[in-house]
Design an enzyme around this catalytic site. Structure first.
Site, PDB file in Angstrom:
ATOM      1  N   CYS A   1     -41.611  -2.362 -27.511  1.00 16.54           N
ATOM      2  CA  CYS A   1     -42.916  -2.440 -26.829  1.00 16.54           C
ATOM      3  C   CYS A   1     -43.953  -2.959 -27.828  1.00 16.54           C
ATOM      4  O   CYS A   1     -44.116  -2.397 -28.908  1.00 16.54           O
ATOM      5  CB  CYS A   1     -43.326  -1.080 -26.282  1.00 16.54           C
ATOM      6  SG  CYS A   1     -44.943  -1.164 -25.478  1.00 16.54           S
TER       7      CYS A   1
ATOM      8  N   LYS B   1     -32.946  -2.878 -27.219  1.00 19.77           N
ATOM      9  CA  LYS B   1     -33.861  -3.966 -26.830  1.00 19.77           C
ATOM     10  C   LYS B   1     -34.802  -4.240 -27.993  1.00 19.77           C
ATOM     11  O   LYS B   1     -35.627  -3.396 -28.360  1.00 19.77           O
ATOM     12  CB  LYS B   1     -34.643  -3.591 -25.568  1.00 19.77           C
ATOM     13  CG  LYS B   1     -35.521  -4.731 -25.039  1.00 19.77           C
ATOM     14  CD  LYS B   1     -36.085  -4.389 -23.670  1.00 19.77           C
ATOM     15  CE  LYS B   1     -36.992  -5.464 -23.120  1.00 19.77           C
ATOM     16  NZ  LYS B   1     -37.579  -5.101 -21.819  1.00 19.77           N
TER      17      LYS B   1
ATOM     18  N   LYS C   1     -37.947   1.746 -15.898  1.00 24.70           N
ATOM     19  CA  LYS C   1     -39.164   1.717 -16.720  1.00 24.70           C
ATOM     20  C   LYS C   1     -38.918   2.718 -17.862  1.00 24.70           C
ATOM     21  O   LYS C   1     -38.292   3.762 -17.665  1.00 24.70           O
ATOM     22  CB  LYS C   1     -40.337   2.133 -15.818  1.00 24.70           C
ATOM     23  CG  LYS C   1     -41.670   2.269 -16.507  1.00 24.70           C
ATOM     24  CD  LYS C   1     -42.357   0.950 -16.733  1.00 24.70           C
ATOM     25  CE  LYS C   1     -43.574   1.170 -17.623  1.00 24.70           C
ATOM     26  NZ  LYS C   1     -44.011  -0.035 -18.327  1.00 24.70           N
TER      27      LYS C   1
HETATM   28  C1  LIG Z   1     -46.261  -4.918 -16.729  1.00 27.86           C
HETATM   29  C2  LIG Z   1     -45.070  -4.905 -17.614  1.00 27.86           C
HETATM   30  C3  LIG Z   1     -44.558  -3.679 -18.070  1.00 27.86           C
HETATM   31  C4  LIG Z   1     -43.459  -3.650 -18.920  1.00 27.86           C
HETATM   32  N1  LIG Z   1     -42.958  -2.434 -19.332  1.00 27.86           N
HETATM   33  C5  LIG Z   1     -41.854  -2.383 -20.111  1.00 27.86           C
HETATM   34  C6  LIG Z   1     -41.275  -1.141 -20.489  1.00 27.86           C
HETATM   35  O1  LIG Z   1     -41.742  -0.048 -20.107  1.00 27.86           O
HETATM   36  N2  LIG Z   1     -40.164  -1.169 -21.283  1.00 27.86           N
HETATM   37  C7  LIG Z   1     -39.600  -2.335 -21.721  1.00 27.86           C
HETATM   38  O2  LIG Z   1     -38.590  -2.299 -22.421  1.00 27.86           O
HETATM   39  N3  LIG Z   1     -40.115  -3.535 -21.359  1.00 27.86           N
HETATM   40  C8  LIG Z   1     -41.219  -3.584 -20.569  1.00 27.86           C
HETATM   41  N4  LIG Z   1     -41.722  -4.804 -20.170  1.00 27.86           N
HETATM   42  C9  LIG Z   1     -41.063  -6.051 -20.619  1.00 27.86           C
HETATM   43  C10 LIG Z   1     -40.107  -6.626 -19.573  1.00 27.86           C
HETATM   44  O3  LIG Z   1     -39.038  -5.741 -19.310  1.00 27.86           O
HETATM   45  C11 LIG Z   1     -39.529  -7.986 -20.046  1.00 27.86           C
HETATM   46  O4  LIG Z   1     -38.828  -7.781 -21.257  1.00 27.86           O
HETATM   47  C12 LIG Z   1     -40.596  -9.047 -20.260  1.00 27.86           C
HETATM   48  O5  LIG Z   1     -41.594  -8.977 -19.251  1.00 27.86           O
HETATM   49  C13 LIG Z   1     -40.023 -10.463 -20.303  1.00 27.86           C
HETATM   50  O6  LIG Z   1     -39.398 -10.783 -19.087  1.00 27.86           O
HETATM   51  P1  LIG Z   1     -40.086 -11.753 -17.972  1.00 27.86           P
HETATM   52  O7  LIG Z   1     -40.420 -13.043 -18.641  1.00 27.86           O
HETATM   53  O8  LIG Z   1     -39.068 -11.866 -16.874  1.00 27.86           O
HETATM   54  O9  LIG Z   1     -41.325 -11.041 -17.519  1.00 27.86           O
HETATM   55  C14 LIG Z   1     -42.844  -4.859 -19.323  1.00 27.86           C
HETATM   56  C15 LIG Z   1     -43.357  -6.083 -18.853  1.00 27.86           C
HETATM   57  C16 LIG Z   1     -44.435  -6.124 -18.000  1.00 27.86           C
HETATM   58  C17 LIG Z   1     -44.965  -7.453 -17.511  1.00 27.86           C
END
Ligand SMILES: Cc1cc2nc3c(=O)[nH]c(=O)nc-3n(C[C@H](O)[C@H](O)[C@H](O)COP(=O)(O)O)c2cc1C
Length: 364
Positions: free
Chosen positions: A152, A189, A45
């Site tokens: 973000c 990212k 995270k």
């Molecule tokens: C609840 C939540 C918290 C997230 N927190 C972060 C974060 O702290 N840093 C980050 O780079 N991406 C964060 N993301 C993005 C995820 O790492 C990922 O890029 C995004 O959810 C797309 O992937 P998925 O379709 O598998 O969910 C977060 C996503 C979710 C749902």
């Protein structure tokens, strides 16, 4: 049994499947469970130096569809997952909390890859020094790589997250500043909410990035409940733009990835967005990605995705067995060249042209 290990940015992964930076990797206990379950790597995270206070109430919910297309976050029978929606901020634990955790994780799992996601601001020497402090702290604790959070989508600060991910100059500067102190690979990212993501990717590589990671979540709103006229997720009736993840973003994220892997075929890419099964991940591999990452699907599978990772590994081994492949390199990028400009797509001969009326939805 096929060997599905990969080398990505010089790091050896037992398999190309990582948990992305999100709730599944918000603690050392989760990360250790993830390694025990079989994930090849994790991205923590995001860790920052600024104080973080999340909104009152839930930070993430899941939008589901019935067979007749009713979309809602309310739990109902016979639905399929459409997407996740979140407005969670980065880790609310400080760097001092994370350092001993990273040390402990690496001690227990020296052969698994732990990537530290970090974030600070930009535009001043003080903020750029924060990036270096974060990098040095995590690196000394044993992190194997960094992922720079330039993505973000819900940041009020103009000098952070996707706000700088849209600014090519800042992307280069931040990457360069981290590279100055990094002894390990640096991944950037990027945010998908830019017009020409290839430009931000070039900027990150110009700053020395070893890989690009994409996508973070897509900017979006929760839906309005037709009964109450309230957003399905709100605090005191108010809502703010948040991030969409899960199945809904797979095709959109692939489009972004394809632009970058076509323009920069020799560079390293880690794909994220909507992955829960091997066929989903295969899309990213065939477009040229060397690893993939998962968030939403893992959140819904006992918080760290033990079933998801088992299916990804089994799926990849069966696929390679069936096709006679011996490594990811045998099929990585195989379909990268099949995404072309629209004018290169064949048109029917004049007499066969039916003006598109064969489309689904038209009466015969
Ligand atoms: C609840 C939540 C918290 C997230 N927190 C972060 C974060 O702290 N840093 C980050 O780079 N991406 C964060 N993301 C993005 C995820 O790492 C990922 O890029 C995004 O959810 C797309 O992937 P998925 O379709 O598998 O969910 C977060 C996503 C979710 C749902």
């Amino acid at each position: 049994m096929k060997d599905i290990s990969v080398t990505f940015t010089g790091l050896k992964f037992t398999n190309p499947f990582l948990l992305s930076s999100a709730p599944p990797t918000e603690s050392d206990s989760n990360i250790m469970r993830a390694f025990d379950a079989g994930w090849g790597g994790v991205v923590t995270k995001t860790i920052g130096l600024h104080p973080v206070t999340n909104v009152a109430g839930p930070k993430t919910k899941f939008l589901r569809s019935t067979l007749d297309g009713q979309l809602s976050m309310q739990k109902r029978a016979d639905t399929a997952l459409h997407s996740s929606w979140n407005w969670e901020l980065i880790s609310d634990k400080p760097l001092d909390w994370w350092i001993p955790k990273i040390e402990g994780i690496k001690k227990a799992h020296p052969d698994r890859i732990l990537v530290a996601s970090i974030m600070a601001g930009s535009g001043s020497d003080k903020e750029l020094a924060h990036w270096q402090d974060l990098a040095k702290g995590c690196q000394d604790a044993g992190a194997d790589a960094f992922e720079l959070n330039l993505s973000c989508p819900h940041m009020d600060r103009k000098d952070m997250g996707s706000n700088i991910g849209k600014d090519q100059e800042q992307v280069s500067i931040v990457t360069e500043v981290v590279k100055e102190v990094a002894k390990v690979p640096v991944w950037a990212k990027l945010t998908p909410s830019t017009t020409e993501i290839v430009e931000e990717a070039r900027a990150a590589f110009a700053g020395g990035a070893d890989a690009i990671v994409s996508s973070n979540t897509f900017p979006s709103l929760p839906l309005i409940d037709p009964e109450t006229l309230d957003f399905e997720m709100n605090v005191d009736g108010l809502v703010s733009s948040g991030g969409l993840g899960g199945p809904a973003i797979l095709p959109q994220s692939l489009a972004k990835m394809s632009q970058m892997t076509s323009a920069l075929p020799d560079k390293a890419f880690s794909g994220i967005g909507g992955i829960s099964t091997f066929p989903h991940a295969l899309n990213y591999f065939l477009l040229g990605c060397g690893t993939v990452q998962v968030c939403t699907a893992a959140m819904l599978d006992r918080a760290i995705g033990p079933t998801v990772i088992k299916n990804l590994i089994d799926g990849m081994q069966q696929f390679m067995e069936k096709r006679g492949y011996n490594s990811l390199e045998d099929f990585r990028g195989l379909r990268r060249g099949n995404v072309v400009v629209h004018s290169k797509i064949r048109r029917p001969e004049g007499k066969d042209y039916r003006g598109g009326f064969e489309a689904e939805g038209y009466a015969s």
